[in-house]
Design an enzyme around this catalytic site. Structure first.
Site, PDB file in Angstrom:
ATOM      1  N   CYS A 119      20.319  37.135 -92.015  1.00  0.00           N
ATOM      2  CA  CYS A 119      19.403  36.377 -92.863  1.00  0.00           C
ATOM      3  C   CYS A 119      20.233  35.480 -93.758  1.00  0.00           C
ATOM      4  CB  CYS A 119      18.529  37.314 -93.687  1.00  0.00           C
ATOM      5  SG  CYS A 119      17.248  36.483 -94.636  1.00  0.00           S
TER       6      CYS A 119
ATOM      7  N   CYS B 129      26.652  48.345-101.545  1.00  0.00           N
ATOM      8  CA  CYS B 129      27.115  47.763-100.287  1.00  0.00           C
ATOM      9  C   CYS B 129      26.541  48.526 -99.087  1.00  0.00           C
ATOM     10  CB  CYS B 129      28.641  47.761-100.212  1.00  0.00           C
ATOM     11  SG  CYS B 129      29.214  46.924 -98.714  1.00  0.00           S
TER      12      CYS B 129
ATOM     13  N   CYS C 157      14.190  37.943 -89.595  1.00  0.00           N
ATOM     14  CA  CYS C 157      12.724  37.924 -89.709  1.00  0.00           C
ATOM     15  C   CYS C 157      12.075  37.956 -88.329  1.00  0.00           C
ATOM     16  CB  CYS C 157      12.263  36.693 -90.471  1.00  0.00           C
ATOM     17  SG  CYS C 157      12.919  36.594 -92.138  1.00  0.00           S
TER      18      CYS C 157
ATOM     19  N   CYS D 226      30.522  37.759 -97.361  1.00  0.00           N
ATOM     20  CA  CYS D 226      29.914  38.308 -98.584  1.00  0.00           C
ATOM     21  C   CYS D 226      30.888  39.169 -99.389  1.00  0.00           C
ATOM     22  CB  CYS D 226      28.665  39.111 -98.223  1.00  0.00           C
ATOM     23  SG  CYS D 226      27.391  38.075 -97.494  1.00  0.00           S
TER      24      CYS D 226
ATOM     25  N   HIS E 195      31.779  48.035 -92.118  1.00  0.00           N
ATOM     26  CA  HIS E 195      32.664  48.960 -92.847  1.00  0.00           C
ATOM     27  C   HIS E 195      33.957  49.252 -92.081  1.00  0.00           C
ATOM     28  CE1 HIS E 195      33.169  52.218 -95.810  1.00  0.00           C
ATOM     29  NE2 HIS E 195      33.370  53.072 -94.840  1.00  0.00           N
TER      30      HIS E 195
ATOM     31  N   CYS F  59      36.198  46.068 -92.796  1.00  0.00           N
ATOM     32  CA  CYS F  59      36.171  45.496 -94.154  1.00  0.00           C
ATOM     33  C   CYS F  59      37.557  45.507 -94.789  1.00  0.00           C
ATOM     34  CB  CYS F  59      35.200  46.287 -95.026  1.00  0.00           C
ATOM     35  SG  CYS F  59      35.120  45.657 -96.713  1.00  0.00           S
TER      36      CYS F  59
ATOM     37  N   CYS G  44      36.144  48.838-103.632  1.00  0.00           N
ATOM     38  CA  CYS G  44      35.022  49.009-102.711  1.00  0.00           C
ATOM     39  C   CYS G  44      33.704  48.946-103.490  1.00  0.00           C
ATOM     40  CB  CYS G  44      35.157  50.363-102.005  1.00  0.00           C
ATOM     41  SG  CYS G  44      33.675  50.803-101.092  1.00  0.00           S
TER      42      CYS G  44
ATOM     43  N   CYS H 180      27.618  43.830 -99.065  1.00  0.00           N
ATOM     44  CA  CYS H 180      26.836  43.527 -97.854  1.00  0.00           C
ATOM     45  C   CYS H 180      25.414  44.024 -98.085  1.00  0.00           C
ATOM     46  CB  CYS H 180      27.471  44.250 -96.653  1.00  0.00           C
ATOM     47  SG  CYS H 180      26.415  44.271 -95.195  1.00  0.00           S
TER      48      CYS H 180
ATOM     49  N   CYS I 285      12.103  30.784 -93.473  1.00  0.00           N
ATOM     50  CA  CYS I 285      12.404  29.837 -94.552  1.00  0.00           C
ATOM     51  C   CYS I 285      13.207  28.655 -94.025  1.00  0.00           C
ATOM     52  CB  CYS I 285      13.164  30.543 -95.665  1.00  0.00           C
ATOM     53  SG  CYS I 285      14.880  30.882 -95.236  1.00  0.00           S
TER      54      CYS I 285
ATOM     55  N   CYS J 139      30.906  40.069 -89.303  1.00  0.00           N
ATOM     56  CA  CYS J 139      31.189  39.159 -90.442  1.00  0.00           C
ATOM     57  C   CYS J 139      32.625  39.244 -90.975  1.00  0.00           C
ATOM     58  CB  CYS J 139      30.215  39.416 -91.592  1.00  0.00           C
ATOM     59  SG  CYS J 139      28.497  39.238 -91.151  1.00  0.00           S
TER      60      CYS J 139
ATOM     61  N   CYS K  92      21.859  42.477 -93.730  1.00  0.00           N
ATOM     62  CA  CYS K  92      20.839  41.572 -93.184  1.00  0.00           C
ATOM     63  C   CYS K  92      20.842  41.489 -91.664  1.00  0.00           C
ATOM     64  CB  CYS K  92      20.956  40.185 -93.812  1.00  0.00           C
ATOM     65  SG  CYS K  92      22.333  39.201 -93.177  1.00  0.00           S
TER      66      CYS K  92
ATOM     67  N   CYS L 255      17.705  29.836 -90.892  1.00  0.00           N
ATOM     68  CA  CYS L 255      18.450  30.079 -89.648  1.00  0.00           C
ATOM     69  C   CYS L 255      18.766  28.758 -88.941  1.00  0.00           C
ATOM     70  CB  CYS L 255      17.683  31.031 -88.746  1.00  0.00           C
ATOM     71  SG  CYS L 255      17.486  32.659 -89.496  1.00  0.00           S
TER      72      CYS L 255
HETATM   73 FE1  FSX Z   1      14.374  34.861 -92.117  1.00  0.00          FE
HETATM   74 FE2  FSX Z   1      15.351  32.625 -90.672  1.00  0.00          FE
HETATM   75 FE3  FSX Z   1      16.308  34.723 -93.561  1.00  0.00          FE
HETATM   76 FE4  FSX Z   1      15.321  32.412 -93.560  1.00  0.00          FE
HETATM   77  O1  FSX Z   1      14.784  31.753 -89.280  1.00  0.00           O
HETATM   78  S1  FSX Z   1      16.325  35.516 -91.427  1.00  0.00           S
HETATM   79  S2  FSX Z   1      14.217  34.322 -94.389  1.00  0.00           S
HETATM   80  S3  FSX Z   1      17.527  32.827 -93.780  1.00  0.00           S
HETATM   81  O2  FSX Z   1      15.237  31.359 -91.959  1.00  0.00           O
HETATM   82  O3  FSX Z   1      13.887  33.751 -90.763  1.00  0.00           O
HETATM   83 FE1  SF4 Z   2      32.601  49.549 -96.785  1.00  0.00          FE
HETATM   84 FE2  SF4 Z   2      31.266  47.871 -98.368  1.00  0.00          FE
HETATM   85 FE3  SF4 Z   2      33.294  49.264 -99.338  1.00  0.00          FE
HETATM   86 FE4  SF4 Z   2      33.717  47.257 -97.597  1.00  0.00          FE
HETATM   87  S1  SF4 Z   2      32.923  47.072 -99.690  1.00  0.00           S
HETATM   88  S2  SF4 Z   2      34.684  49.311 -97.575  1.00  0.00           S
HETATM   89  S3  SF4 Z   2      31.923  47.488 -96.240  1.00  0.00           S
HETATM   90  S4  SF4 Z   2      31.346  50.132 -98.563  1.00  0.00           S
END
Ligand code: FSX
Ligand code: SF4
Length: 370
Positions: A206, A278, A168, A299, A244, A247, A272, A306, A54, A287, A309, A57
């Site tokens: 992603c 999650c 992807c 996120c 996790h 987090c 949580c 989460c 899309c 992250c 991805c 990235c």
């Molecule tokens: Fe996939 Fe990436 Fe998600 Fe998009 O290159 S990882 S759909 S954010 O662009 O391919």
């Molecule tokens: Fe784990 Fe998600 Fe809970 Fe954070 S929110 S402690 S990553 S299960």
């Protein structure tokens, strides 16, 4: 770089940003500066193509915290082809790919975003034109579109290394979900059909985090070898720990304090979100530490579970997004605090289901990610 008005001082800032990106100490800055100077003069070529994606990235990459590093990668490292930022179009643009394949075989890095569709002779995803003519409207003819499959067949043999950027490209992601009708093929599988020995680095996400992509490409170019990879070919530097583990809501998980109704979603409570789907317990990515958008948030910090991805199982096997996995287990997490936490949680743990507790206790030795 002087010709572009970049001072020595600014250049050292580039090097400092690169060290931060790679998680290295400031003591490494002079060494990185030297390596970057060498790179800039040698102009390592990069060809960057897009399959079933899309473009998220690439957009993520352009939103990096380190705009100077982006400039360095795009300009100084000689990105010869990148469909979203290059000025050239049509045959002029694709000729650059052809010239690079001819003149720099064995030297260029191939970046691929999105997987390769293989059904219908690859016609689901094309760019540029073949020399072949095909029938068009009113008895006229036009040049045939060139599938990314054909580009891959030509580009892979001469690539020094291949970076699959984003979930992807790396694992099939969204295009592979729900029984792909296009014959979606992961980059690593497509490359293996051509040359099994060719190194492929997978960068999940992603989209992918700009640091993961830039850090990987600079690591490869500076050290002249593929970085340490995990069992899914992801760089360990970025995908070595579970979400996790780091987090900010982990204490709530251990205490059995779970969000169960979105209407109760008071961010100050930091409940949580495991029961709301999650996937942090099965997702390897940094992250929580690295954060997104200039370290503003991530996120879970924005009250979204989460979605996993960065994992090979995303999207197909980590959905529905807002429901906990039926067979989730906690392999890879330090088992003792979890176990104690869950047992101490008592009724709450029972509320999640003896099933989960059983899985957690039964599988704590296993390791592995899915
Ligand atoms: Fe996939 Fe990436 Fe998600 Fe998009 O290159 S990882 S759909 S954010 O662009 O391919
Ligand atoms: Fe784990 Fe998600 Fe809970 Fe954070 S929110 S402690 S990553 S299960």
């Amino acid at each position: 770089m002087g010709s572009k008005g970049v001072s020595r001082r600014q250049f050292l800032k580039y090097a400092g940003a690169t060290a931060a990106l790679l998680g290295l100490s400031e003591a490494m800055v002079p060494e990185i500066a030297r390596a970057l100077e060498e790179l800039a003069s040698g102009k390592p070529p990069v060809i960057w193509i897009q399959g079933q994606n899309c473009t998220g990235c690439s957009v993520s990459f352009l939103n990096t915290n380190y705009p100077m590093v982006t400039e360095l990668v795009l300009d100084k490292l000689s990105v010869r082809y990148q469909p979203n930022v290059m000025a050239a179009a049509g045959d002029v643009a694709t000729k650059v790919i052809e010239d690079t394949m001819k003149d720099l075989s064995g030297k260029y890095v191939l970046v691929v975003e999105g997987p390769i569709p293989t059904k219908e002779n690859g016609r689901y995803c094309t760019f540029g034109l073949e020399d072949k003519m095909v029938p068009f409207l009113n008895g006229r003819q036009r040049r045939e579109d060139k599938p990314i499959e054909a580009w891959m067949n030509e580009l892979v043999p001469g690539a020094a290394a291949i970076i699959a950027n984003g979930n992807c490209a790396s694992f099939g992601g969204i295009p592979a979900a729900n029984e792909s009708v296009t014959g979606t093929t992961r980059v690593i599988d497509y490359v293996a059909k051509i040359d099994k020995s060719k190194p492929v680095i997978n960068i999940g996400g992603c989209p992918s985090h700009p640091d993961w992509f830039i850090g990987t490409i600079l690591d490869y170019l500076i050290n002249k070898k593929v970085p340490d990879l995990d069992q899914h070919n992801r760089p360990k530097a970025f995908f070595g720990q579970l979400i996790h583990e780091n987090c900010e809501r982990r204490a709530s998980f251990d205490a059995g304090l779970f969000l169960e109704d979105w209407n109760d979603n008071d961010p100050d409570l930091k409940l949580c979100m495991f029961k709301m789907g999650c996937k942090g317990p099965v997702t390897y990515a940094d992250c929580p530490i690295r954060r997104w958008n200039s370290k503003v948030n991530w996120c879970v910090g924005a009250n979204a579970p989460c979605h996993g991805c960065a994992e090979p199982a995303f999207y197909k096997n980590l959905s529905p997004l807002y429901e906990p996995l039926p067979d989730i287990h906690f392999a890879g997490i330090s088992a003792l605090p979890d176990t104690l936490g869950w047992i101490a949680a008592g009724a709450t743990a029972a509320g999640i289901g003896g099933h989960y507790l059983y899985k957690q206790l039964g599988k704590k030795e296993e390791g592995g990610e899915e």
